[in-house]
Write an enzyme that holds these catalytic residues in place. Structure first.
Site, PDB file in Angstrom:
ATOM      1  N   SER A 125       0.829  -1.185   0.000  1.00 23.55           N
ATOM      2  CA  SER A 125       0.000   0.000   0.000  1.00 23.55           C
ATOM      3  C   SER A 125       0.876   1.253   0.000  1.00 23.55           C
ATOM      4  O   SER A 125       1.630   1.463  -0.924  1.00 23.55           O
ATOM      5  CB  SER A 125      -0.945  -0.040   1.190  1.00 23.55           C
ATOM      6  OG  SER A 125      -2.091   0.678   0.882  1.00 23.55           O
ATOM      7  N   GLU A 128      -9.835  -5.650  -2.809  1.00 23.80           N
ATOM      8  CA  GLU A 128      -9.447  -4.508  -2.005  1.00 23.80           C
ATOM      9  C   GLU A 128     -10.214  -3.251  -2.371  1.00 23.80           C
ATOM     10  O   GLU A 128     -10.195  -2.265  -1.623  1.00 23.80           O
ATOM     11  CB  GLU A 128      -7.942  -4.274  -2.059  1.00 23.80           C
ATOM     12  CG  GLU A 128      -7.327  -4.146  -3.418  1.00 23.80           C
ATOM     13  CD  GLU A 128      -5.799  -4.257  -3.318  1.00 23.80           C
ATOM     14  OE1 GLU A 128      -5.267  -4.133  -2.211  1.00 23.80           O
ATOM     15  OE2 GLU A 128      -5.155  -4.471  -4.342  1.00 23.80           O
ATOM     16  N   HIS A 148      -7.711  -5.610   1.050  1.00 26.99           N
ATOM     17  CA  HIS A 148      -6.472  -4.852   1.065  1.00 26.99           C
ATOM     18  C   HIS A 148      -5.553  -5.355   2.173  1.00 26.99           C
ATOM     19  O   HIS A 148      -5.904  -5.341   3.348  1.00 26.99           O
ATOM     20  CB  HIS A 148      -6.799  -3.383   1.274  1.00 26.99           C
ATOM     21  CG  HIS A 148      -5.691  -2.455   0.917  1.00 26.99           C
ATOM     22  ND1 HIS A 148      -5.094  -2.461  -0.314  1.00 26.99           N
ATOM     23  CD2 HIS A 148      -5.067  -1.487   1.632  1.00 26.99           C
ATOM     24  CE1 HIS A 148      -4.153  -1.528  -0.347  1.00 26.99           C
ATOM     25  NE2 HIS A 148      -4.118  -0.936   0.824  1.00 26.99           N
TER      26      HIS A 148
END
Length: 512
Positions: free
Chosen positions: A210, A325, A427
């Site tokens: 991320s 996600e 995610h």
């Protein structure tokens, strides 16, 4: 972007238990590093060193400055407990927080010799997170044959704040990417010191998820990170910011400095000396959206331009994203979960940064509220995935080193309590598999889960060792060539039905 917190909603007592176990372990022999000697702990065939300083505490007059050299110490420093998380506003990080946070952690097999090195950069939207999250414990990953390093970096207002006076006092005339500079300083520390732990400074792989994956993109793009790493892995990281010319996420130096000055004036403290005299809480009380800045030093331009002129740090690249996600990212990117038919076109335009075509709207329809919600989740996932695939394609097209791409669709064992974020193949779902850290939250992990964790940990270590994710006992993984067929699917047949991505034409900005 305020997202990327998957697998981070952890209780403080878990960290305390881990710290207690460290205290009970056997001490290692002292190791000489920059600043002095440290001693860690040894449990079986694994050595662990926690809270090792890689820069001076960025406090007082050093607040917002580029990371400064480590302050030397006398005697043997006990590297047995995690340092505080960097000062931040993220309530989901329950660890103690402090500006004095520039420390890293190391896990090394007891008899390590010239092993590949994996450096983990945590996510958290640049506003939250810490290397001390239990899911980032590097012990199990290190047992697969690598030295594992995790690091803290400045966040939020302390890590991504530009100001005219900051730029004026900086030797290179730039400010605003303090957090990225911290990562670069940590990589320099690794290059200078990791051999003392049995690591190979010529085989360093940066890995992030991320915002950590975004950081990996920034390291690939940054001239300041040249020769500090030899491979790169980005999990669900939307490349360096900005990705392409005209990317609406772009913040240039002038705009960043103006935003910083306006913020300071809003606090009644327009000058740097006044800001440095303020408390952490006072600075963090107003809202601040941290973003990487194209300030001419750490980042010079969008990633596409960097690649077209062959200015990237040209290393083997492995990138990927998860199947579900979008449902986690959409509310955070858009700032709302109100995905209704009435707002559908408006929210699609906000997500993409431009007015969507009728063809795109036909692919992601929103005639009903339920349809609008499902389409926004899928569009977010596809847009995210295309950005990642686009990055892989840049490396394939303009780089000498190969790139590899994956799509993670495996459904982990369900938790015993309801899951609110990163559920299913959401995610960050892949992190626990990459670290081979199943079993921390009481889930009924299956044999398939454990086999996948072993496989992905071995794959990441193999890539760190050789620059290729292929190896003995691992599946064939083709180099990315711009097609869906070259994306490795991770999951069973039923889990992979939603793939592949839509055509490039759906997202014209990503038609490299």
């Amino acid at each position: 972007m305020r997202h990327l917190r998957a697998a981070t909603l952890v209780a403080l007592h878990l960290a305390a238990l881990a710290a207690g176990a460290v205290h009970a372990a056997e001490r290692t022999a002292p190791v000489k590093v920059t600043g002095g000697e440290i001693a860690g702990t040894r449990a079986g065939a694994l050595r662990t060193y926690l809270g090792v300083p890689f820069a001076a505490p960025p406090v007082g007059e050093l607040r917002w400055r580029a990371p400064q050299p480590v302050v030397p110490w006398q005697g043997v420093r006990q590297a047995t407990t995690y340092a505080a998380a960097c000062a931040q506003t993220a309530v989901w990080v329950t660890n103690p927080k402090s500006e004095d946070c520039l420390y890293l952690n190391i896990w090394a097999p007891a008899k390590a010799a010239r092993l590949p090195v994996i450096v983990w950069i945590h996510g958290g939207g640049f506003y939250g997170g810490t290397a001390a999250q239990p899911g980032f414990d590097g012990g199990n990953l290190a047992k697969h044959g690598a030295i594992v390093v995790t690091l803290n970096y400045r966040l939020g207002i302390f890590g991504f704040f530009a100001h005219p006076e900051l730029s004026a006092e900086s030797p290179d005339g730039a400010s605003g990417n303090q957090g990225l500079r911290d990562q670069i300083a940590a990589l320099r520390w690794v290059k200078d010191n990791i051999a003392a732990f049995g690591g190979d400074p010529g085989r360093v792989t940066i890995v992030g998820e991320s915002a950590g994956g975004t950081s990996v993109g920034a390291m690939v793009a940054s001239p300041l990170a040249k020769d500090l790493f030899q491979r790169a892995i980005a999990e669900s990281g939307y490349a360096a910011v900005p990705l392409y010319a005209g990317d609406t996420t772009q913040v240039d130096r002038g705009s960043a400095e103006a935003q910083g000055l306006a913020f300071a004036r809003g606090l009644g403290a327009p000058h740097l000396a006044q800001l440095r005299a303020m408390s952490v809480d006072a600075l963090q009380k107003p809202a601040w959206s941290p973003r990487a800045i194209v300030e001419g030093q750490v980042l010079r331009e969008d990633l596409t331009t960097t690649y077209r002129h062959h200015r990237q740090n040209d290393v083997p690249l492995l990138v990927g994203w998860n199947a579900e996600e979008g449902k986690d990212l959409a509310p955070e990117i858009l700032g709302t979960g109100d995905f209704t038919a009435a707002r559908h076109r408006e929210l699609v335009a906000k997500l993409l940064g431009y007015a969507p075509s009728d063809a795109l709207m036909a692919r992601y329809p929103g005639a009903t509220d339920a349809q609008a919600k499902a389409s926004i989740h899928q569009l977010t996932n596809d847009w995210w995935g295309w950005g990642i695939a686009y990055w892989a394609n840049l490396q394939a097209k303009y780089g000498r080193s190969k790139s590899y791409a994956y799509f993670f669709a495996h459904q982990p064992a369900e938790p015993s309590t309801p899951c609110g974020y990163g559920c299913g193949a959401g995610h960050g779902a892949e992190i626990r598999y990459v670290f081979d850290n199943l079993g921390q939250d009481g889930r009924a992990w299956t044999r398939a889960d454990r086999q996948l964790a072993t496989r992905l940990a071995r794959t990441w270590v193999t890539f760190a060792s050789t620059g290729s994710p292929e190896g003995k006992g691992l599946p064939a993984w083709p180099a990315y060539d711009g097609t869906n067929a070259s994306v490795l699917r991770i999951g069973g047949d039923a889990e992979l039905k939603a793939h592949p991505l839509p055509d490039f034409q759906v997202f014209p900005q990503l038609a490299e």
